[in-house]
Each structure stands twice: as C-alpha cells, then as structure tokens.
Motif scaffolding. Sequence first.
Motif, PDB file in Angstrom:
ATOM      1  N   ARG A  34      31.957  33.424  39.438  1.00 54.24           N
ATOM      2  CA  ARG A  34      31.725  34.864  39.383  1.00 54.24           C
ATOM      3  C   ARG A  34      31.715  35.547  40.749  1.00 54.24           C
TER       4      ARG A  34
ATOM      5  N   PRO B 218      32.693  40.611  37.182  1.00 53.37           N
ATOM      6  CA  PRO B 218      33.383  39.563  36.427  1.00 53.37           C
ATOM      7  C   PRO B 218      33.463  39.808  34.925  1.00 53.37           C
TER       8      PRO B 218
ATOM      9  N   GLU C 259      37.326  39.589  44.493  1.00 51.61           N
ATOM     10  CA  GLU C 259      38.708  39.935  44.164  1.00 51.61           C
ATOM     11  C   GLU C 259      38.767  41.260  43.402  1.00 51.61           C
ATOM     12  N   THR C 260      37.817  41.467  42.515  1.00 53.39           N
ATOM     13  CA  THR C 260      37.790  42.702  41.736  1.00 53.39           C
ATOM     14  C   THR C 260      37.562  43.910  42.627  1.00 53.39           C
TER      15      THR C 260
ATOM     16  N   ALA D  12      34.263  33.200  33.210  1.00 57.61           N
ATOM     17  CA  ALA D  12      34.082  33.784  34.539  1.00 57.61           C
ATOM     18  C   ALA D  12      32.765  33.389  35.199  1.00 57.61           C
TER      19      ALA D  12
ATOM     20  N   ILE E   2      35.322  36.051  41.816  1.00 56.72           N
ATOM     21  CA  ILE E   2      35.928  37.070  40.958  1.00 56.72           C
ATOM     22  C   ILE E   2      35.447  38.457  41.353  1.00 56.72           C
TER      23      ILE E   2
ATOM     24  N   SER F  92      27.910  40.396  41.037  1.00 59.79           N
ATOM     25  CA  SER F  92      28.567  39.223  40.456  1.00 59.79           C
ATOM     26  C   SER F  92      27.949  38.821  39.125  1.00 59.79           C
TER      27      SER F  92
END
Length: 287
Positions: A58, A13, A64-65, A54, A61, A41
Amino acid sequence: MRVGIRAGSVVAPLHHPVRIAEEWSVVDNISRGRVGLSFASGWHPVDFSLRPEAFQDRKRIMAETVEQVRELWRGQPVTVVDGVGRSAEVQSFPPPVQAELPVWVTSAGGVETFRAAGQLKAGLLTHLLGQDLDELAEKITEYRKAVAEATDGGSGHVVLMLHTLIGEDTAEVRETVREPMCDYLRSSFHLIAKSMPDIPADFDLESLDPEDVDFLVGRSFERYFETGGLFGTVAEGRAMVERLREIGVDEIACLIDFGLPAERVLAGLDHLGRLRELAQGQEGAGA
C-alpha cells in the motif's frame, strides 16, 4: 476570506487515480479552485476488502497514485489497462481550476512516511496519537531534510491535526470534552497504545479486559488534554500554538466536531477566532 476544501485523507490504494483526479476536479470547479488533498496509505485490513490485493504494497501504491493524480491534474495522460487487458492512455475530465493540486501525505507517526512525504515534494499531515511533541519535532526535522533534497532547498509544509475546544474556563472545557474524547481515544486505542511505555510493542491488545481499556483510556485523556490537543483558554491555546511553532509546525488543523453538542462547538469558535488573531499577529501564522 476563501475557505479551503481539503480531504484528509484519501486512502489512495483503495481508489483508481483517474477517479480521484476526476471527482476532486469537479469539486475544484464547483469551489472555484479551493481543493487540496492529503493522501494516506491506509492501515486497517478490513478497509482493504475493497481492494485486498493492495494491502501489502500500500505504501508504494500510495506514492505512485500521488504522482499519477498530479499528472492527470495537469492534463497529462496516464497509461492504464483496459477491459481486455490492453494498455491505453487516458486523461481525466473536467480540467480543474488550479494548475497544480496542493498535496499532503498523511502520517500516523512513522518516520519513514515523513521522509516519503518530503521525497514526494508534498506537504505533511499528522496528529499526536501515538507520538508526543518531542518525537514529532525529530520527525519534522527528517521531513524537512527529505523535502529540501527533493526540491533543491524547499522547506515543505507541516499541518498538525488537533482536537480543539477553546473556552473561558479550563475546568469547564475539560469536563465538556472528557466523554467524547474518551470515546474517540477508545476507538483509536491501537494508536494511543503505541505511546504507552508500559505496553510492549508485541502485546496483544485484544486480550485486554474492557475495564483495563477504560483505565488506560482515562489516563491517556489526561495526557492528551494537556499536551495532545488545543484545549483550555485562549491563553493556554496560545502557549500550545507557540510550542508547535517552535518545533516546526506550519499550520494547525482544528478538529472541532468530535461528538460535542453543536451549540458548544459554535460557541467555542469565537474563542478560537481570538486565538487565531493573536497567533497570526506574531511573525508567521501558527493557527
């Protein structure tokens, strides 16, 4: 032998996926295809001074990252927002050597993160701060279930980080690692406190006096030396490796540089090498 170059861990994040993909693709090129990444995270609020928005979301995210970095690594474009607020598609350069990026997800012990790693079809990287071997075994089972469902029967890959020093005499190893390990445990007190049955989950750790923290750290060291690290002689290390193999650990990430003198670390590598040979001489590789 080709030594892998792994990051454990990239706090996803805090970084843009394009930057992660590009920077590690450069390393993959320099190393001729030896990169692997474990994504985390994050947990410490101060770290998120880089990207405070974020923090609350987190975990989502991070997931998704992971997927975006995988897409970029394969040469696929991802959609981003440009400097004037418009959507744009970008790719990362240079292209990596490896067609697929080896990926793990780092967990400090939360079973939901174990499951998330499986759902992402990723490996799992964890440690024994805040969890014991029996707890870890149960969480590995949950990870295996999740990864099997996500991959139509796959088993995943579990890596356990262990502070490590193997020598000829257990007592000598114990005294050698005592001070640096206590320093490390003190710096990670918030994690080891989770595994202390006499400290309530909602207890304010900041209210403890330094003397109380030192007492608890000293007590934790004894437990950690016996069951939370790879310490002692080759024979004792082999017993630990076999226990970890039994509960489903595929690989041990040996943390050898945690404040010990360089010459002592290097001397211990001969014994660690012998332990690895013995472990890999049996069915499967446990170290």
